[in-house]
Each structure stands twice: as C-alpha cells, then as structure tokens.
Design an enzyme around this catalytic site. Structure first.
Site, PDB file in Angstrom:
ATOM      1  N   SER A 150      -3.342  -0.767  -5.872  1.00 50.21           N
ATOM      2  CA  SER A 150      -2.425  -1.729  -6.519  1.00 50.21           C
ATOM      3  C   SER A 150      -3.099  -2.317  -7.761  1.00 50.21           C
ATOM      4  O   SER A 150      -4.324  -2.224  -7.915  1.00 50.21           O
ATOM      5  CB  SER A 150      -2.120  -2.853  -5.526  1.00 50.21           C
ATOM      6  N   TYR A 210      -2.881  -9.341   0.803  1.00 49.84           N
ATOM      7  CA  TYR A 210      -2.552  -8.105   0.065  1.00 49.84           C
ATOM      8  C   TYR A 210      -3.661  -7.801  -0.945  1.00 49.84           C
ATOM      9  O   TYR A 210      -4.134  -6.669  -1.046  1.00 49.84           O
ATOM     10  CB  TYR A 210      -1.199  -8.285  -0.632  1.00 49.84           C
TER      11      TYR A 210
END
Ligand code: NAP
Length: 251
Positions: free
Chosen positions: A143, A156
């Site tokens: 990410s 996350y």
C-alpha cells in the site's frame, strides 16, 4: 523473445481475495496470460469464475483471519491443477478509527489478515516450491501506507509497512531457491477498500488533487505489474515493492 518471458502458460497461481477488486483483476490478468488460478475468499468467487471459466479458475472459501485454512489452500491448488508456481497475497482488510480510540479488536483483525496469515501462507507456498524444486513467485499487495502514515488507520499502516519489510526478508532467504518475493503498492484504487474515502467529498477531492495522473486507479491498472512479477521476465527482481500509484509517491 522478450514477450514470451511474460507468458504464464502452464503456471498455477493462488490469488487471495479473488471475489472482487484488485484480486479479481489479478486473477483475470493471470488467466489472460495463460495461467490456471485457485481463488480464495471469505465469500464465493462465483462472479470471477463466470468471467474466467471453470477450467481456468477454481475457488475455495476460507477466512484468512486464522491460519487454519493454509494447508487446505495449498493442497487444493496442487490437487486441482497439479502444482503451484505463484502466490498472490491480495486479501486485506482496513479499519478506520482515531488512534486515540483504536480498539484491540481492529488491531488484531487487520494484523492477522494483512500480515500474520500473509507470512505463513507465503511460508507454505515456499515449502511447496522447494518440494517441487521449481522456484516460484510470491507477490504481496502492499500500500501507499507501506511508505506513509495515513490517518485513522494505525493497524493497516502497521500491517502494510510490515508487508514491505517481510517481502525483503523472505526474498533474502529464498532467492537462492529460485523464489522471487516482491510486492505491489497500489495507490488509491476505486474498490470496496476505498468506498468510505470516495464517499467523503472533501477527502476524495484532496486525494484526487494530489494524484499526478488525476484519477483513481482501477483493478486493470495493476494487471501489468502483477503479470511481470509472476513471470520469468522478473527473475532477477527480488524483495522490491513496486508502486502503481499514478505518481502519488513522487509528490
Ligand atoms: P476489497 O474490494 O475490499 O478486497 C479485499 C479482498 O480481501 C476481498 O476479496 C475480501 O473478501 C478479502 N478479505 C478480506 N478479509 C478477508 C478474510 N478475513 N479472509 C479472506 N479474505 C478476506 O479491496 P481491494 O482494494 O481490492 O483490496 C485488495 C488488496 O489491495 C488489499 O490487501 C488492500 O489492502 C490493498 N490495497 C488496496 C488499495 C485501494 O486503494 N483499493 C490501495 C492499496 C492497497 P470479502 O469480499 O469477503 O470481504
């Protein structure tokens, strides 16, 4: 010929999170490049199967919050298609909550799916590659938050930063076995993962303003990088996380 090196003819892949979004895009790319794919999701990947055909794409249902399904996934790929050449760790979950209130539940779930299971599934795939003496390819979906802090997403960010780190660790140990371990860091892509962001007009505009390409990405946008990293065209690429982000990280 160089284009032959991008072919996945005769290859067998496991792709997690194959029912929707980026995992569905990667499954499509692999089948178009000649591979057979075993998809894994919490829900049925029937739609993906309809799109790609039963001979090319089969699926199992598994909850990757726990490690229990790992053996079943590897064994099913080998039983259905005879071998395993590629693993794509795409399944991922995001939980948004202010850091000050962030719950243990949202910490553990995200870390388990995005990091713990990803590592042990990679380990199981690597064992299968070594047993076959064939080498193999492991690709994890990282990410922008492998590079940046983000807002309201501490678990996350922790999990995706860990993905970038353990991609290098696994690559360092397994390159000698002909196993390439790499990752793709997508930018802001229009999938379920970003539905809440896109629904928030102010956040959506701020994000779009910062993307040099001027648009959200789509599952089609990561197909090229995924096929490259799954194919022998990337045999000397080890431990790297490739951004596919419309230029976001360059800003
Ligand atoms: P998505 O549409 O939300 O897809 C996530 C996938 O992961 C779904 O197939 C989901 O299955 C699966 N999954 C989640 N928890 C699971 C569990 N416990 N067990 C099994 N499968 C589980 O979002 P996406 O954008 O395609 O996400 C794919 C990957 O890209 C994720 O790792 C995500 O973090 C990463 N990513 C996305 C973006 C973006 O902008 N969209 C950016 C950077 C990275 P269900 O359908 O059953 O929930």
């Amino acid at each position: 010929m160089i284009l032959d090196k991008f072919s996945l003819n005769g290859k067998v892949a496991v792709v997690t999170g194959s029912d929707t979004g980026l995992g569905q895009g990667v499954s499509k790319a692999f089948v178009e490049a000649g591979a057979k794919v075993l998809g894994v999701s919490r829900v049925s990947s029937e739609d993906t199967q309809k799109m790609l055909g039963e001979d090319n794409f089969k699926f199992v249902i598994a909850d990757l919050a726990a490690l229990d399904p790992i053996d079943m996934i590897i064994n099913t790929a080998v039983k259905e298609f005879g071998r395993l050449d590629i693993l794509v760790n795409n399944a991922g979950v995001i939980k948004r909550e202010d850091c000050i209130d962030f719950s243990v539940k949202n910490w553990d779930l995200v870390m388990n799916v995005n990091c713990r299971t990803l590592f042990f599934l990679s380990q199981a795939a690597a064992k299968q590659f070594m047993k076959q003496n064939s080498g193999g390819k492991i690709i994890s979906i990282a990410s922008m938050l492998s590079y940046q802090g983000g807002i309201r997403v501490p678990s996350y960010t922790a999990s995706k930063s860990a993905v970038k780190g353990i991609t290098m660790t696994m690559a360092n140990e397994w390159a000698q076995h002909g196993i390439n371990v790499n990752a793709i860091a997508p930018g802001y892509m229009a999938t379920n993962n970003t539905q809440a962001l896109r629904a928030d007009a102010a956040r959506s505009e701020a994000i779009l303003d910062r993307i040099p390409a001027g648009r959200w990405g789509t599952p089609d946008d990561i197909m090229g990088a995924a096929v490259f990293l799954a194919s022998s065209a990337s045999d000397y690429v080890n431990g790297f996380t490739i951004a596919v982000d419309g230029g976001w990280l360059g800003r």
